[in-house]
Design a protein around this motif. Sequence first.
Motif, PDB file in Angstrom:
ATOM      1  N   ASN A 132       0.845  -1.189   0.000  1.00 31.54           N
ATOM      2  CA  ASN A 132       0.000   0.000   0.000  1.00 31.54           C
ATOM      3  C   ASN A 132       0.884   1.243   0.000  1.00 31.54           C
ATOM      4  OD1 ASN A 132      -1.580   2.287   1.165  1.00 31.54           O
ATOM      5  ND2 ASN A 132      -3.197   0.752   1.333  1.00 31.54           N
ATOM      6  N   ARG A 133       0.725   2.087  -1.001  1.00 28.36           N
ATOM      7  CA  ARG A 133       1.640   3.233  -1.140  1.00 28.36           C
ATOM      8  C   ARG A 133       1.554   4.198   0.030  1.00 28.36           C
ATOM      9  NH1 ARG A 133      -1.661   7.130  -5.321  1.00 28.36           N
ATOM     10  NH2 ARG A 133      -3.566   5.886  -5.363  1.00 28.36           N
ATOM     11  N   TYR A 134       0.450   4.177   0.773  1.00 32.25           N
ATOM     12  CA  TYR A 134       0.306   5.100   1.891  1.00 32.25           C
ATOM     13  C   TYR A 134       0.727   4.493   3.227  1.00 32.25           C
ATOM     14  CZ  TYR A 134      -2.414   7.700  -1.526  1.00 32.25           C
ATOM     15  OH  TYR A 134      -2.804   8.380  -2.654  1.00 32.25           O
ATOM     16  N   LEU A 135       0.905   3.167   3.266  1.00 31.75           N
ATOM     17  CA  LEU A 135       1.251   2.504   4.523  1.00 31.75           C
ATOM     18  C   LEU A 135       2.653   1.914   4.509  1.00 31.75           C
ATOM     19  CD1 LEU A 135      -2.096   0.573   5.207  1.00 31.75           C
ATOM     20  CD2 LEU A 135      -1.402   2.818   6.072  1.00 31.75           C
ATOM     21  N   ALA A 136       3.323   1.937   3.372  1.00 28.66           N
ATOM     22  CA  ALA A 136       4.643   1.315   3.260  1.00 28.66           C
ATOM     23  C   ALA A 136       5.649   2.003   4.178  1.00 28.66           C
ATOM     24  CB  ALA A 136       5.123   1.373   1.814  1.00 28.66           C
ATOM     25  N   GLY A 137       6.639   1.227   4.611  1.00 24.99           N
ATOM     26  CA  GLY A 137       7.722   1.784   5.419  1.00 24.99           C
ATOM     27  C   GLY A 137       7.478   1.758   6.905  1.00 24.99           C
ATOM     28  N   CYS A 138       6.446   1.063   7.353  1.00 26.68           N
ATOM     29  CA  CYS A 138       6.159   1.016   8.790  1.00 26.68           C
ATOM     30  C   CYS A 138       7.128   0.053   9.480  1.00 26.68           C
ATOM     31  CB  CYS A 138       4.721   0.559   9.020  1.00 26.68           C
ATOM     32  SG  CYS A 138       4.293   0.388  10.772  1.00 26.68           S
ATOM     33  N   ASN A 139       7.720   0.499  10.589  1.00 24.00           N
ATOM     34  CA  ASN A 139       8.611  -0.375  11.352  1.00 24.00           C
ATOM     35  C   ASN A 139       8.129  -0.547  12.788  1.00 24.00           C
ATOM     36  OD1 ASN A 139       9.112   2.157  12.346  1.00 24.00           O
ATOM     37  ND2 ASN A 139      11.271   2.238  11.714  1.00 24.00           N
ATOM     38  N   ARG A 140       6.857  -0.277  13.015  1.00 26.43           N
ATOM     39  CA  ARG A 140       6.308  -0.413  14.359  1.00 26.43           C
ATOM     40  C   ARG A 140       5.816  -1.837  14.602  1.00 26.43           C
ATOM     41  NH1 ARG A 140       5.443   4.236  17.165  1.00 26.43           N
ATOM     42  NH2 ARG A 140       5.735   6.190  16.036  1.00 26.43           N
ATOM     43  N   GLU A 141       5.637  -2.143  15.871  1.00 27.06           N
ATOM     44  CA  GLU A 141       5.127  -3.455  16.247  1.00 27.06           C
ATOM     45  C   GLU A 141       3.597  -3.438  16.234  1.00 27.06           C
ATOM     46  OE1 GLU A 141       7.000  -6.119  16.720  1.00 27.06           O
ATOM     47  OE2 GLU A 141       8.756  -4.878  16.241  1.00 27.06           O
ATOM     48  N   ALA A 142       3.018  -4.622  16.068  1.00 24.58           N
ATOM     49  CA  ALA A 142       1.560  -4.738  16.068  1.00 24.58           C
ATOM     50  C   ALA A 142       0.993  -4.186  17.369  1.00 24.58           C
ATOM     51  CB  ALA A 142       1.152  -6.196  15.890  1.00 24.58           C
ATOM     52  N   GLY A 143      -0.053  -3.386  17.252  1.00 25.14           N
ATOM     53  CA  GLY A 143      -0.706  -2.812  18.429  1.00 25.14           C
ATOM     54  C   GLY A 143      -0.253  -1.410  18.759  1.00 25.14           C
ATOM     55  N   GLU A 144       0.885  -0.982  18.217  1.00 22.13           N
ATOM     56  CA  GLU A 144       1.327   0.397  18.441  1.00 22.13           C
ATOM     57  C   GLU A 144       0.564   1.344  17.516  1.00 22.13           C
ATOM     58  OE1 GLU A 144       5.984  -0.404  19.732  1.00 22.13           O
ATOM     59  OE2 GLU A 144       5.525   0.583  17.838  1.00 22.13           O
ATOM     60  N   ILE A 145       0.390   2.569  17.972  1.00 19.10           N
ATOM     61  CA  ILE A 145      -0.304   3.560  17.151  1.00 19.10           C
ATOM     62  C   ILE A 145       0.650   4.093  16.091  1.00 19.10           C
ATOM     63  CG2 ILE A 145      -1.408   5.830  17.140  1.00 19.10           C
ATOM     64  CD1 ILE A 145      -2.375   5.272  19.957  1.00 19.10           C
ATOM     65  N   ARG A 146       0.184   4.133  14.863  1.00 18.10           N
ATOM     66  CA  ARG A 146       0.979   4.718  13.792  1.00 18.10           C
ATOM     67  C   ARG A 146       0.145   5.758  13.049  1.00 18.10           C
ATOM     68  NH1 ARG A 146       1.869   1.415   8.334  1.00 18.10           N
ATOM     69  NH2 ARG A 146       2.519   3.543   7.867  1.00 18.10           N
ATOM     70  N   LEU A 147       0.764   6.867  12.717  1.00 18.62           N
ATOM     71  CA  LEU A 147       0.113   7.900  11.927  1.00 18.62           C
ATOM     72  C   LEU A 147       0.403   7.663  10.450  1.00 18.62           C
ATOM     73  CD1 LEU A 147       0.837  11.113  14.033  1.00 18.62           C
ATOM     74  CD2 LEU A 147      -1.210   9.691  14.040  1.00 18.62           C
ATOM     75  N   VAL A 148      -0.514   8.091   9.604  1.00 20.40           N
ATOM     76  CA  VAL A 148      -0.339   7.986   8.157  1.00 20.40           C
ATOM     77  C   VAL A 148      -0.068   9.399   7.640  1.00 20.40           C
ATOM     78  CG1 VAL A 148      -1.422   7.324   5.975  1.00 20.40           C
ATOM     79  CG2 VAL A 148      -1.901   6.008   8.060  1.00 20.40           C
ATOM     80  N   PRO A 149       1.160   9.694   7.222  1.00 22.74           N
ATOM     81  CA  PRO A 149       1.510  11.067   6.821  1.00 22.74           C
ATOM     82  C   PRO A 149       0.576  11.661   5.772  1.00 22.74           C
ATOM     83  CG  PRO A 149       3.488   9.731   7.010  1.00 22.74           C
ATOM     84  CD  PRO A 149       2.331   8.794   7.167  1.00 22.74           C
ATOM     85  N   GLU A 150       0.137  10.836   4.825  1.00 27.00           N
ATOM     86  CA  GLU A 150      -0.744  11.353   3.768  1.00 27.00           C
ATOM     87  C   GLU A 150      -2.062  11.858   4.336  1.00 27.00           C
ATOM     88  OE1 GLU A 150      -4.152  11.083   1.170  1.00 27.00           O
ATOM     89  OE2 GLU A 150      -3.650   9.583   2.700  1.00 27.00           O
TER      90      GLU A 150
END
Length: 433
Positions: free
Chosen positions: A100-118
Amino acid sequence: EAAAVDAIVSTIGFPLVGGPAGSMEGARQAELAKEILEAKDVPYLVAAPLLIQDVKSWHQQGVAGLQSVVLYALPELDGAVDAVPLGGLCCGDRAFCGANRYLAGCNREAGEIRLVPERLERLAGRLHKWIELRRKPAAERKVAIVLYGYPPGLGATGTAALLNVPKSLMALLRRLQREGYDLGPGPLPEDPEALIEAVRLADSQADSGQGARDSGYKAGGGGAVTRERLEGWLGPADAARVSRNWGGGLDRSGIRTVGSGDRAQLLLGGVQLGNVWIAVQPPLGVPGDPMRLLFERDMTPHPQYTAFYRSMERSIDDGGIGADAVVHFGMHGTEEWLPGTPLGNTGSCWPDILTGPLPNIYVYAANNPSESLLAKRRGYGTLVSHNVPPYSRAGLYKELLALRGLLADYYEATGRRAAEDAAPAPADAGGGG
């Protein structure tokens, strides 16, 4: 002393006053929220990460369950608009996010909150446009007004459910003129139907391709977008999505498109009155299967439809309309029904792509809250509700009146014959005992 602000953004969802705890005291807290928002008199937006839903389920199925109540339903009771999910819980599925071009590059663990820059960029863009609209003098504001023509080719152009579009549109234009908006040097038409007819003519010229040859089309405000320019507006990924579904190129759909290759033009229709552009929303463009576009997730709007919407936000120097806001006039259009997640726009959802950062004011009948919520949530519509006309007996008209007359004649004739058949036969004068 209270701080002066241009907008309010809630980044937690829930009611404006009290947060999660305020949800338990709705009536009392709602009055306080109303006082605050009326005193500030600025746009109130809500944008927050999904705290109880992961990004994979959001992108695949939309915002759901309790999370939809937190981010949408409760803030909307206070008057929030333009809800933008900013992220969610990390799903831990590296393959899914990597594709997914908007979600690629995530290095967080499952369950952690991640923001989507786009999504942060979408929030910033919409916030900027609302503030810019408020700060710009009325005489400089540019407005696009979208009318409807569904079903196409059946005389429905310039109509909407439960709304007299010609008279209501003229009332809006006169109000804008009184408020200082630039509607051109000449007077507005006396007859509202004359304005609608001018919009219909420009739309028919776009539909037939005549607009590309008629100098009066562009002089009156008729729009046209080149294939190359549309590719730049959409970007490579979305341009490729549209091309795959419509003949392999942005110039190959055959819908309101003149020429091919670098010379191709996509005609938009439209009439320009000073800083106000009025046009008819394009048809969905799936002959024989108009609902396919609404339910087939991988389908896209056709190239001319995307050009129509992307042109509104693009500057005049960039070949666009340069609108500061768009008004969808009446119930209802099709943009908010385009493919994408059911709730919680992502960067791949077509209502999000086409509306972009433009403030969207949507005139909607007050008796249809379910569909108006789609316009509000998927199309970023700020709803302006209107009452519905009082109901009365419609009576018969045109051919139905003639049919009633024919039926009355038929029943009268058959009734007379039946009476004659039932009458006793006259006595035989020559009979004897």
